[in-house]
Scaffold this motif. Sequence first.
Motif, short mmCIF file in Angstrom:
data_model
loop_
_atom_site.label_atom_id
_atom_site.label_comp_id
_atom_site.label_asym_id
_atom_site.label_seq_id
_atom_site.Cartn_x
_atom_site.Cartn_y
_atom_site.Cartn_z
N ASP A 1 0.81 -1.22 0.00
CA ASP A 1 0.00 0.00 0.00
C ASP A 1 0.84 1.27 0.00
O ASP A 1 0.42 2.30 -0.51
CB ASP A 1 -0.93 0.02 1.22
CG ASP A 1 -2.04 -1.01 1.11
OD1 ASP A 1 -2.33 -1.45 -0.02
OD2 ASP A 1 -2.63 -1.37 2.15
N ARG A 2 2.05 1.20 0.59
CA ARG A 2 2.92 2.38 0.66
C ARG A 2 4.35 2.01 0.30
O ARG A 2 5.26 2.13 1.12
CB ARG A 2 2.86 3.00 2.06
CG ARG A 2 1.51 3.62 2.39
CD ARG A 2 1.52 4.20 3.80
NE ARG A 2 1.56 3.14 4.81
CZ ARG A 2 1.86 3.35 6.10
NH1 ARG A 2 2.17 4.55 6.53
NH2 ARG A 2 1.85 2.34 6.95
N PRO A 3 4.56 1.56 -0.93
CA PRO A 3 5.88 1.05 -1.30
C PRO A 3 6.97 2.12 -1.31
O PRO A 3 8.15 1.79 -1.20
CB PRO A 3 5.65 0.48 -2.71
CG PRO A 3 4.49 1.26 -3.23
CD PRO A 3 3.60 1.50 -2.05
N GLY A 4 6.59 3.37 -1.44
CA GLY A 4 7.59 4.42 -1.48
C GLY A 4 8.14 4.79 -0.12
O GLY A 4 9.21 5.40 -0.02
N THR A 5 7.41 4.45 0.94
CA THR A 5 7.83 4.85 2.29
C THR A 5 7.97 3.68 3.26
O THR A 5 8.64 3.83 4.28
CB THR A 5 6.81 5.85 2.89
OG1 THR A 5 5.51 5.25 2.90
CG2 THR A 5 6.77 7.13 2.06
N VAL A 6 7.34 2.55 2.96
CA VAL A 6 7.40 1.40 3.86
C VAL A 6 8.17 0.27 3.16
O VAL A 6 7.64 -0.37 2.25
CB VAL A 6 6.00 0.91 4.26
CG1 VAL A 6 6.10 -0.31 5.17
CG2 VAL A 6 5.21 2.03 4.93
N PRO A 7 9.42 0.04 3.55
CA PRO A 7 10.18 -1.04 2.90
C PRO A 7 9.66 -2.40 3.33
O PRO A 7 9.09 -2.56 4.42
CB PRO A 7 11.61 -0.80 3.40
CG PRO A 7 11.43 -0.11 4.71
CD PRO A 7 10.20 0.73 4.57
N PRO A 8 9.84 -3.41 2.49
CA PRO A 8 9.44 -4.76 2.89
C PRO A 8 10.23 -5.18 4.14
O PRO A 8 11.44 -5.00 4.19
CB PRO A 8 9.82 -5.63 1.68
CG PRO A 8 9.94 -4.67 0.53
CD PRO A 8 10.40 -3.39 1.13
N PRO A 9 9.57 -5.70 5.15
CA PRO A 9 10.30 -6.13 6.35
C PRO A 9 11.26 -7.27 6.02
O PRO A 9 10.98 -8.11 5.16
CB PRO A 9 9.19 -6.56 7.30
CG PRO A 9 8.02 -6.87 6.43
CD PRO A 9 8.13 -5.96 5.26
N SER A 10 12.38 -7.29 6.72
CA SER A 10 13.37 -8.34 6.48
C SER A 10 14.07 -8.68 7.78
O SER A 10 14.04 -7.91 8.75
CB SER A 10 14.40 -7.88 5.44
OG SER A 10 15.19 -6.82 5.94
N ARG A 11 14.70 -9.82 7.77
CA ARG A 11 15.48 -10.23 8.94
C ARG A 11 16.69 -11.01 8.44
O ARG A 11 16.64 -11.70 7.41
CB ARG A 11 14.66 -11.07 9.91
CG ARG A 11 14.19 -12.41 9.36
CD ARG A 11 13.33 -13.16 10.38
NE ARG A 11 12.95 -14.49 9.93
CZ ARG A 11 11.91 -14.75 9.18
NH1 ARG A 11 11.11 -13.77 8.76
NH2 ARG A 11 11.64 -16.00 8.82
N ALA A 12 17.76 -10.89 9.18
CA ALA A 12 19.00 -11.59 8.81
C ALA A 12 18.81 -13.09 9.01
O ALA A 12 18.11 -13.53 9.94
CB ALA A 12 20.16 -11.09 9.65
N LEU A 13 19.43 -13.86 8.15
CA LEU A 13 19.35 -15.31 8.29
C LEU A 13 20.23 -15.75 9.45
O LEU A 13 21.34 -15.22 9.66
CB LEU A 13 19.82 -16.00 7.01
CG LEU A 13 18.92 -15.86 5.78
CD1 LEU A 13 19.44 -16.78 4.69
CD2 LEU A 13 17.48 -16.19 6.10
N GLU A 14 19.74 -16.72 10.17
CA GLU A 14 20.55 -17.26 11.27
C GLU A 14 21.68 -18.09 10.70
O GLU A 14 21.50 -18.90 9.79
CB GLU A 14 19.68 -18.13 12.18
CG GLU A 14 18.56 -17.36 12.87
CD GLU A 14 17.73 -18.25 13.77
OE1 GLU A 14 18.06 -19.45 13.86
OE2 GLU A 14 16.76 -17.75 14.36
N SER A 15 22.85 -17.85 11.22
CA SER A 15 24.02 -18.58 10.71
C SER A 15 24.11 -19.98 11.34
O SER A 15 23.50 -20.25 12.37
CB SER A 15 25.29 -17.79 11.03
OG SER A 15 25.37 -17.55 12.42
#
Length: 201
Positions: A187-201
């Motif tokens: 809905d707000r791609p210009g201001t809300v980035p897709p959430p992400s998380r680092a992969l566990e090593s």
Amino acid sequence: MTRRRLRAVLATAALASVLTGCGIRSTEVPTDFGAAPSRVPCGAAASGISARDQATGVPVQIFLLCAGRLVAVDRTVRIPTDRTGTDRARIAQALLNELSTPPSEDERQAGYATELRRGITVTGPRPADPNEALRLSRQPQELPTAALAQLVCTYADSAASDGGSVILGGPAGTALRRYECTPEARDRPGTVPPPSRALES
């Protein structure tokens, strides 16, 4: 009929004739025609877009920008049949090629746009990566927020996804992250980035 009544009838007829000649329609009922019609953007998604590429290929959906949101549109792509890379990587590159191709003239007039630019490539996992990983030729975080949202949502909705999310990284040696396509990112791609998380090593 008396003369007085005759004059009244003639006066009424003359007044009606004047009003008609001026383009004014006499009425006793108020008329409300509502607001002037406005053009609705994103209305061409269902027509003309899938016919843009008549070559035999695989039907897919990609996410373009329209009216400040991400909107899914139909495409037909050719998936390379060479054996260099994984099937997921070949699908991902075909989708990226579509995302980085400027919309057609009809699409632009309907309000569609893309923030992805040509020149970015995607490959499969490196030896130490999970099998589902995709690596871009540049860091995902370096892309404009809207471009990253387009890419993540397109991949997450395709055969390149990993259960509705996508594992992305940059060139070899850079960290991988798992990205998700959320309603807020769409809905707000210009201001809300897709959430992400680092992969566990």
